[in-house]
Scaffold this active site. Sequence first.
Site, mmCIF file in Angstrom:
data_model
loop_
_atom_site.group_PDB
_atom_site.id
_atom_site.type_symbol
_atom_site.label_atom_id
_atom_site.label_comp_id
_atom_site.label_asym_id
_atom_site.label_seq_id
_atom_site.Cartn_x
_atom_site.Cartn_y
_atom_site.Cartn_z
ATOM 1 N N ILE A 1 57.580 42.734 12.824
ATOM 2 C CA ILE A 1 57.966 41.903 14.113
ATOM 3 C C ILE A 1 55.827 42.504 14.697
ATOM 4 C CG2 ILE A 1 58.106 44.373 15.848
ATOM 5 C CD1 ILE A 1 59.258 41.576 16.551
ATOM 6 N N PRO B 1 44.058 43.876 18.021
ATOM 7 C CA PRO B 1 43.572 44.683 18.145
ATOM 8 C C PRO B 1 42.475 45.049 19.916
ATOM 9 C CG PRO B 1 42.827 43.280 16.751
ATOM 10 C CD PRO B 1 43.977 42.654 16.859
ATOM 11 N N PHE C 1 48.780 48.007 14.292
ATOM 12 C CA PHE C 1 49.700 48.739 14.783
ATOM 13 C C PHE C 1 51.314 48.002 14.029
ATOM 14 C CE2 PHE C 1 46.385 49.758 18.126
ATOM 15 C CZ PHE C 1 45.857 50.849 17.575
ATOM 16 N N ILE C 2 51.054 47.432 12.731
ATOM 17 C CA ILE C 2 52.119 46.721 11.995
ATOM 18 C C ILE C 2 53.582 47.719 12.157
ATOM 19 C CG2 ILE C 2 53.629 44.665 12.053
ATOM 20 C CD1 ILE C 2 51.838 44.282 13.814
ATOM 21 N N GLU D 1 64.966 47.075 22.190
ATOM 22 C CA GLU D 1 63.894 47.943 21.246
ATOM 23 C C GLU D 1 63.598 49.335 22.076
ATOM 24 O OE1 GLU D 1 60.559 45.767 19.696
ATOM 25 O OE2 GLU D 1 59.308 47.668 19.217
ATOM 26 N N ARG E 1 64.907 85.823 12.349
ATOM 27 C CA ARG E 1 63.436 85.858 12.161
ATOM 28 C C ARG E 1 63.292 86.754 13.516
ATOM 29 N NH1 ARG E 1 58.634 85.276 10.184
ATOM 30 N NH2 ARG E 1 56.741 86.420 11.615
ATOM 31 N N GLN F 1 57.065 76.226 19.736
ATOM 32 C CA GLN F 1 56.386 77.283 19.662
ATOM 33 C C GLN F 1 57.022 78.943 19.344
ATOM 34 O OE1 GLN F 1 53.240 77.691 21.326
ATOM 35 N NE2 GLN F 1 53.781 79.881 22.365
ATOM 36 N N GLY G 1 56.161 49.528 24.085
ATOM 37 C CA GLY G 1 55.304 49.719 25.653
ATOM 38 C C GLY G 1 54.898 50.962 25.764
HETATM 39 C C1 LIG Z 1 52.726 53.591 15.018
HETATM 40 C C2 LIG Z 1 52.419 52.807 15.518
HETATM 41 C C3 LIG Z 1 53.326 51.210 15.138
HETATM 42 C C4 LIG Z 1 53.514 50.304 16.303
HETATM 43 N N1 LIG Z 1 54.109 48.905 15.313
HETATM 44 C C5 LIG Z 1 53.853 47.852 16.369
HETATM 45 C C6 LIG Z 1 55.042 46.952 15.502
HETATM 46 O O1 LIG Z 1 55.715 47.022 15.078
HETATM 47 N N2 LIG Z 1 54.708 45.730 16.000
HETATM 48 C C7 LIG Z 1 53.595 45.507 16.749
HETATM 49 O O2 LIG Z 1 54.019 44.356 17.970
HETATM 50 N N3 LIG Z 1 53.052 46.593 18.001
HETATM 51 C C8 LIG Z 1 53.567 47.536 17.120
HETATM 52 N N4 LIG Z 1 52.986 48.685 17.533
HETATM 53 C C9 LIG Z 1 51.959 49.055 18.958
HETATM 54 C C10 LIG Z 1 52.199 49.444 20.077
HETATM 55 O O3 LIG Z 1 53.663 49.301 20.613
HETATM 56 C C11 LIG Z 1 50.820 49.996 20.757
HETATM 57 O O4 LIG Z 1 50.146 50.349 20.302
HETATM 58 C C12 LIG Z 1 51.913 49.817 22.402
HETATM 59 O O5 LIG Z 1 52.210 48.270 22.536
HETATM 60 C C13 LIG Z 1 50.228 49.583 23.741
HETATM 61 O O6 LIG Z 1 49.142 49.160 23.275
HETATM 62 P P1 LIG Z 1 47.943 49.332 23.148
HETATM 63 O O7 LIG Z 1 47.697 50.592 21.650
HETATM 64 O O8 LIG Z 1 46.870 48.274 23.436
HETATM 65 O O9 LIG Z 1 46.972 49.996 24.662
HETATM 66 P P2 LIG Z 1 46.675 49.792 25.593
HETATM 67 O O10 LIG Z 1 47.878 48.320 26.095
HETATM 68 O O11 LIG Z 1 45.711 49.264 25.781
HETATM 69 O O12 LIG Z 1 46.267 51.201 26.534
HETATM 70 C C14 LIG Z 1 45.783 51.848 27.089
HETATM 71 C C15 LIG Z 1 46.264 52.976 27.623
HETATM 72 O O13 LIG Z 1 46.035 52.219 29.046
HETATM 73 C C16 LIG Z 1 47.668 52.451 29.648
HETATM 74 N N5 LIG Z 1 48.351 50.979 30.392
HETATM 75 C C17 LIG Z 1 47.526 49.797 29.749
HETATM 76 N N6 LIG Z 1 48.053 48.706 31.120
HETATM 77 C C18 LIG Z 1 48.805 49.235 31.738
HETATM 78 C C19 LIG Z 1 49.390 49.717 33.615
HETATM 79 N N7 LIG Z 1 49.154 47.900 34.133
HETATM 80 N N8 LIG Z 1 49.396 50.162 34.140
HETATM 81 C C20 LIG Z 1 49.089 51.787 33.552
HETATM 82 N N9 LIG Z 1 48.846 51.692 31.996
HETATM 83 C C21 LIG Z 1 48.644 51.206 31.879
HETATM 84 C C22 LIG Z 1 48.818 51.645 28.929
HETATM 85 O O14 LIG Z 1 49.343 53.042 28.638
HETATM 86 C C23 LIG Z 1 47.414 53.595 27.829
HETATM 87 O O15 LIG Z 1 48.093 54.755 28.289
HETATM 88 C C24 LIG Z 1 52.332 50.175 17.158
HETATM 89 C C25 LIG Z 1 51.693 51.084 17.366
HETATM 90 C C26 LIG Z 1 51.252 52.707 16.555
HETATM 91 C C27 LIG Z 1 50.898 53.559 17.109
#
Ligand SMILES: Cc1cc2nc3c(=O)[nH]c(=O)nc-3n(C[C@H](O)[C@H](O)[C@H](O)COP(=O)(O)OP(=O)(O)OC[C@H]3O[C@@H](n4cnc5c(N)ncnc54)[C@H](O)[C@@H]3O)c2cc1C
Length: 401
Positions: free
Chosen positions: A130, A135, A163-164, A249, A275, A343, A371
Amino acid sequence: MLQNVLLAREIYASEEHQMMQTMIRDFIHNEIIDQTDAWEKNGMVSRDIWERAGALGLLCIDMPEQYGGSGLDFSFNALFIEELAKEGISGPGFSLHSDIVAPYLVKYGTKAQKQKYLPPMATGKMITSIGMTEPSCGSDLQSITTNAVDKGDHYLVNGQKTFITNGYMCDMSVVAVKTNVGTAKEGVSLLIMESTFEGFEKGVPFKKIGMKAQDTCELFFDNVKVPKENLLGEEGSGFKIMMTELARERLTVALNAIGGAEGAIEKTIAYTSTRTAFKQPIAGFQNTQFKLAECATQLQVHQAFLDRCTLLVSSHQLTAESASMAKYSATEMHNNVVDECLQLFGGYGYIWDYPIARMYADNRVARIYAGTNEIMKVLIARGLFKELFQEMKTKKREKTK
Ligand SMILES: Cc1cc2nc3c(=O)[nH]c(=O)nc-3n(C[C@H](O)[C@H](O)[C@H](O)COP(=O)(O)OP(=O)(O)OC[C@H]3O[C@@H](n4cnc5c(N)ncnc54)[C@H](O)[C@@H]3O)c2cc1C
């Protein structure tokens, strides 16, 4: 033993659940664990394991039988998620495929879409992903820029996802795009995109802190022609659909967390019982006993809440707020439990050959994906202050008139 102190869980008590649990455990021990090292080196699992899971009826477990699913209720999906997590298996993205993508199609797909995509998904011959995150935006999904231009019988799609999960191996992806950009009808829509469509490219899997056998990657769309019949749900309804489905999800991530915590505690009880230090088992120190007592308590409290949420999924009653509470709280608990357990392993806890090290590295992302936990709190708070926020919105609207 942890089972001595945990209450029996009614949701998994039936004979059918017990039989499936035995089958899952055999599958994990006989066909998955030994392959983990090789999968981690490759940055992805084998296609065979998907087809084996399909043959055993472990993919799309709650999908109706007419499409090749097992037609069971969601508690069986939950059981599979927890059992994999107990053994720290994070490579195969089964849950994303079965518990997230498949329900989108079952719920919002046309008859033709269901007939085409669901049967191969259930057998594991078609792997899915999905694509929401881009970016420049993850939390703020309304800001996506992947653009789908209406060209009559097809959409022309340009953009990028990142990050898919299952991205590199996927044969099909449900992708969030912007439609009708620059018009009054501008909105988010969902498209079913096959990886063989011309202009659909995949990046190489990311090198991650953990989940090293999970093929997380970027997807690129360069003038991809997507037939109109591949629109999932109505045009412009994508954001609403995603917000509805994200509850399920988030629960899957929480289930993974309680399974992972249970596995970590079990392994730590076993390790600290054998241990020794200062001529006694590590388990003989009160610090060890207290830490594990705290972990077991936290686990049991979360199990009770998650069992309730699991039942609510089957009756379509799980709310966004409860799913957010489950995801946020269970993943924080899991992080703490694994940290405490590591730990207690001392230096060996830091060595990759020990499952606790993998668990530590793998589970960190659970506070970020599906999320972030900060966004979970935003959603919970939105519920707490619903009336106030509504009032503020109305006042703002009246002011700008
Ligand atoms: C291993 C992995 C697998 C993933 N798989 C999928 C996938 O299959 N499909 C997909 O679509 N995505 C996927 N993701 C993406 C993931 O859902 C996003 O990384 C995540 O939703 C956060 O978005 P971002 O990285 O853009 O962070 P950002 O939105 O840039 O957030 C950066 C920081 O700001 C904080 N922040 C942002 N807005 C607010 C707010 N309103 N209030 C307070 N704090 C805030 C966030 O909590 C975070 O700490 C995956 C990510 C990883 C690492």
